[in-house]
Scaffold this active site. Structure first.
Site, PDB file in Angstrom:
ATOM      1  N   GLU A 163       1.373   0.378  -4.753  1.00 48.92           N
ATOM      2  CA  GLU A 163       1.290   1.616  -5.393  1.00 48.92           C
ATOM      3  C   GLU A 163       2.456   2.742  -5.444  1.00 48.92           C
ATOM      4  OE1 GLU A 163      -3.345   2.524  -3.985  1.00 48.92           O
ATOM      5  OE2 GLU A 163      -1.848   2.108  -2.405  1.00 48.92           O
ATOM      6  N   ASP A 181       0.802  -1.324  -0.280  1.00 47.99           N
ATOM      7  CA  ASP A 181       0.260   0.084  -0.107  1.00 47.99           C
ATOM      8  C   ASP A 181       0.871   1.128   0.037  1.00 47.99           C
ATOM      9  OD1 ASP A 181      -2.791   1.240   0.419  1.00 47.99           O
ATOM     10  OD2 ASP A 181      -1.751   1.839   2.393  1.00 47.99           O
TER      11      ASP A 181
END
Length: 956
Positions: free
Chosen positions: A583, A546
């Site tokens: 990400e 993340d």
């Protein structure tokens, strides 16, 4: 503040009244996250004493008087701030020019420092610092780019630095008249890394004779462990004092501690309270935890009692994976999978064990996906996270039967959900508390070792279905901070070390809240240790990071190396098959390498680590998650089926469509920065020479495994919902279903790694909720019986969606928008056919950039290209190239996004033997079957909103 006992501290930590303040949040230009994602933890952050300068009104600010104008130049220089950095054993960096003044370091063991106009008092030690007229050393600036240009102050070598670091510390400088001109506290990660970097054991270590505890806490003045036989309540059966050696506190305990629980009491100076606090915390290296999350379970993960039958042999049973280019990913939330599935036994619903059901609707769906070729299941966070009570007895719920009776555009459903949203069993889980412990709410029994054994059974069950398992890890931030927050752990153990702080000493919050600092040695080490634990102890096959851009590139490369070095013989794991991606957004304090070289999309080029390709997503859907919700793209009708949104004049709209097609084509070529194609202007350009609307190069990858192509994920609206928003309101639901299928086909047949959000294959809807992280089971339902797609279950929650309600309401109330079971079944069949086509030929999964450049061509390009049509050719019959596909010598894929049938002719493809792919010839989709090829003209005929795959069989 002194606490009477660890028990009271853990049950009811002191409540802090929050000053009203606004966090300076910044959003990435390319992000899969909704803007609301960056606000979702604000509630948790409000009690923080370090979020903003205003919050220091809650603390005991140690300024004895307001400074006079001719003394302290700015109140910011009081001891509530930490604006100097102790970067190495001998150097303190501070952004001040003392001229001919004097600078001193002050230390107080009992935190008694007070600042007055002319002096600092209360110190136990006062040391004069000597300014170094040279620049800070290069290695210091490399590790701490934010102190570039600061002055260097040298600490005399005779000082007992290790003892000083356990004190309240401050620096101050005085002019030649003896007037204090500036003072501040210090940030210590640099010197802690310099003196206390440690690679030995941490956490609980089990041997045949003993259970030993190890805690890294170099700034602590004392550490005790409270040992309990029960997960909650009762008095400790033992209280032991740990001994410190070089910053590590340790104790050797009896073997019968296994199965007990413990809590650490750490006496330490905390920068937020400016006093010596007794902090009560779980072990940062916890591998088990009590039901109420307040005590660490002494669980031995190597115990045979926690291993399912056949667990140690699972490595040899892993589904085959020849290359990372063979990967395809299905993103799934553990609770979504089974919480409302009535074919799962009630005790397993919403839990790990639902994946072990032999004949549930959800398991049967996963088996179908696996049989079609899908390789990986990506599970949203499954570590211990906040805001879902592990004790199911505490949950609240609403009557779904009552909600079903409400109108599809009513605001009552969301109102009912909002009343219980923080007290139900639902949350995505991006609010980490302990990274290394399985989440208890997904276990049938959160007490004891059930989390471990049931998590393992889930992994084993998925592997035996032919599916590898990816964990979603969230190392970029933590949910809690400070000495009293029940969800704070690391910031209690070594205050100010694990969390990244700004130049004033306040915690950075750009990721949500409480950004972590992987540039610090022991933070990086903890991340690596955690990954290895999940890989070895739970046999996880991959990790999705993340907000990976907030982690340093060095950390990611070390993680990849450490995992790939795992072996079956030594570790029971083939680490070479573990895949990493995340990400790679570049924003906040890390942007432009502001804290070192970070793991952003462009920085990771050549690393073999994947990052999400938002360029293909935005070009396909239109705009971005932060733009107007009606802005259209390639698959939602841009130029060819306009909605009511004003995209500009005719020329502007045609240019937008042509540019979008360039972006999609480079995405279909794995977003390779050196891939050469002919753009819409007729120029031959590299992927890195194609630019997005923000002026950023579209392509960033050096190899196909570095690109994760996707059109939807858990963040933002589902694919079907965004298609329903952006397409013209008057078109039929059948057309919208074809738009949905067109989008998934672009991802499924692209080079690189395709990524799908669970339910996109079933027209999944969340009633157009753009951020369902806390919207409960009602808005997040998945129906693997294919009876409904969850469309029209009420207006989505007001907090995140109210401004779009005027757009959403007429769509939800219009019955022509709601798919029927026949549409859902068709979507599932179409999705399965796409997977089958992808895995029918290695030409869809080329393993190197050279292979893609040599074999992949886009034929409908340049100024005369047909709008809304992408033609991709993959050749396996060119002279000089090795043969990859034993069945087909050439493949042509035509993506027709236009609302009419198209005919596309290519001279180079005349008189060939193309046929519609066998999977499509036998498909239940009668529309795609009408596609055909005319050999004499080299013309391909493809129906509206259809992807047709043509193959040339290889001659025997």
């Amino acid at each position: 503040m002194l606490l009477q006992s660890p028990i009271s501290a853990l049950r009811s930590p002191p409540t802090l009244s929050a000053s009203s303040h606004i966090l300076p949040l910044r959003f990435p230009p390319h992000s899969s996250a909704t803007p609301s994602r960056f606000f979702r933890y604000l509630k948790a952050s409000l009690p923080s004493r370090n979020s903003s300068p205003r919050s220091f009104t809650e603390t005991r600010v140690r300024c004895s008087a307001m400074p006079a104008e001719d003394s302290l130049s700015d109140l910011k220089d009081c001891l509530s701030y930490s604006r100097a950095y102790w970067v190495t054993e001998s150097i303190i960096a501070w952004n001040v020019d003392i001229g001919d003044g004097l600078c001193y370091l002050y230390a107080s063991k009992n935190a008694n420092l007070l600042l007055s106009e002319n002096e600092i008092t209360g110190q136990d030690v006062k040391v004069r610092l000597i300014e170094d007229q040279g620049q800070l050393p290069g290695d210091v600036i490399e590790k701490f780019p934010q102190v570039r240009g600061y002055r260097a102050f040298v600490v005399p070598p005779a000082q007992d630095i290790k003892s000083l670091l356990k004190c309240q510390l401050a620096v101050a400088w005085f002019n030649s008249d003896g007037i204090c001109r500036g003072a501040t506290c210090l940030q210590l990660p640099g010197v802690l890394d310099d003196l206390f970097s440690y690679n030995g054991p941490l956490g609980a270590i089990f041997t045949q004779e003993a259970v030993s505890l190890y805690l890294w806490a170099p700034t602590a003045q004392g550490v005790r462990a409270f040992i309990y036989t029960e997960p909650s309540g009762g008095d400790p059966v033992d209280v032991v004092q740990l001994e410190e050696i070089a910053g590590v506190w340790r104790i050797r305990g009896p073997r019968n501690w296994e199965g007990c629980y413990y809590v650490y009491e750490v006496s330490v100076y905390h920068y937020s309270t400016m006093q010596i606090d007794k902090c009560y915390a779980n072990d940062p290296y916890a591998r088990g935890i009590s039901t109420d999350s307040r005590r660490t379970l002494l669980v031995n993960l190597d115990s045979d009692l926690l291993k399912p039958d056949g667990w140690d042999e699972l490595a040899s049973e892993k589904p085959p994976l020849n290359s990372f280019s063979d990967i395809s990913i299905y993103e799934l939330h553990v609770r979504d999978f089974s919480a409302t599935d009535k074919t799962v036994q009630p005790d397993f619903q919403g839990c790990y064990l639902a994946f072990t059901s032999q004949d549930s609707s959800g398991v049967n769906h996963l088996r179908r996906l696996s049989s079609a070729g899908l390789t990986h299941i990506h599970l949203l966070p499954t570590f211990q996270f906040a805001e879902v009570d592990d004790d199911k007895e505490h949950w609240m719920s609403v009557d779904f039967d009552m909600l079903e009776r409400l109108p599809p555009d009513s605001d009552e459903q969301q109102a009912h959900i909002n009343t219980i949203k923080d007290m139900d069993g639902y949350n995505w889980g991006y609010n980490p508390v302990l990274w290394g412990v399985p989440k208890g709410s997904y276990a049938s029994n959160p007490s004891g070792p059930s989390r471990t054994s049931e998590f393992r059974r889930m992994v084993q069950a998925l592997n035996r279905m032919g599916l590898r398992v990816v964990l979603d890890v969230v190392y970029n931030h933590l949910h809690g901070n400070g000495p009293f927050d029940a969800n704070s752990v690391l910031d209690k153990i070594v205050p100010g070390y694990y969390l990244r702080r700004n130049s004033d000493g306040h915690i950075e919050n750009s990721t949500c809240v409480n950004n972590t600092a992987s540039e610090h040695f022991m933070v990086e080490r903890m991340i690596l240790d955690d990954l290895l634990s999940w890989a070895i102890q739970y046999k996880v096959d991959g990790f999705r990071f993340d907000l990976m851009g907030h982690i340093m590139k060095r950390t990611m490369l070390k993680a990849k190396s450490a995992l790939h070095n795992l072996s079956r013989e030594r570790d029971g794991v083939d680490g070479s098959s573990i895949f990493l991606y995340g990400e790679g957004w570049d924003f906040g304090e890390v942007a432009n390498n502001g804290r070192g070289i970070n793991a952003s999309q462009f920085n990771l080029s050549g690393s073999g680590i994947g990052s999400f390709n938002d360029r293909i997503r935005d070009a396909m859907l239109g705009g971005s998650p932060f733009g107007h919700p009606l802005q259209q793209g390639f698959v939602t009708g841009l130029s060819l089926q306009p909605n009511d949104y004003n995209h500009g004049d005719k020329d502007a709209v045609e240019y937008m469509l042509a540019a979008s097609m360039d972006h999609i084509q480079i995405g279909l070529a794995a977003n390779l920065k050196d891939y050469v194609l002919t753009n819409h202007e007729g120029k031959k350009v590299k992927g890195s020479e194609i630019y997005s609307y923000g002026g950023v190069p579209v392509a960033y990858a050096q190899g196909p495994s570095e690109t994760i192509n996707y059109v939807s994920a858990h963040d933002n609206e589902t694919l079907f919902d965004i298609v329903s928003l952006k397409t013209p309101i008057q078109i039929s639901v059948q057309e919208r279903c074809r738009n949905n299928h067109l989008a998934t086909s672009l991802i499924a047949l692209s080079q690189g790694i395709p990524f799908f959000h669970a339910g996109d294959d079933m027209l999944r809807s969340k009633s157009i909720d753009r951020d369902s992280y806390n919207s409960g089971d009602w808005f997040n339902r998945l129906d693997f019986s294919y009876n409904h797609n969850n469309w029209g279950v009420g207006l989505p929650p007001k907090e995140k969606n109210e401004k779009n309600w005027p757009l959403i309401k007429p769509r939800l109330t219009n019955p022509s928008f709601k798919p029927q079971k026949v549409h859902i079944l068709a979507a599932v069949e179409n999705f399965l056919s796409l997977l089958q086509i992808r895995y029918s030929s290695p030409l869809f999964r080329l393993q190197t950039a050279n292979m893609i450049q040599e074999r992949v061509r886009f034929l409908n390009s340049g100024p005369s290209s047909v709008p809304g049509v992408i033609v991709m050719s993959i050749d396996d019959g060119l002279p000089g190239l090795s043969q990859l596909d034993q069945n087909y010598s050439h493949i042509v894929v035509i993506f027709n996004a236009s609302p009419t049938t198209i005919s596309f002719a290519a001279k180079a493809l005349r008189n060939m033997a193309f046929k519609l792919h066998p999977v499509q010839l036998t498909s239940r989709d009668e529309v795609v079957k009408t596609s055909y090829y005319e050999a004499s003209s080299g013309c391909f005929n493809v129906p509206a909103k259809t992807t047709s795959v043509f193959v040339e069989p290889r001659l025997a």
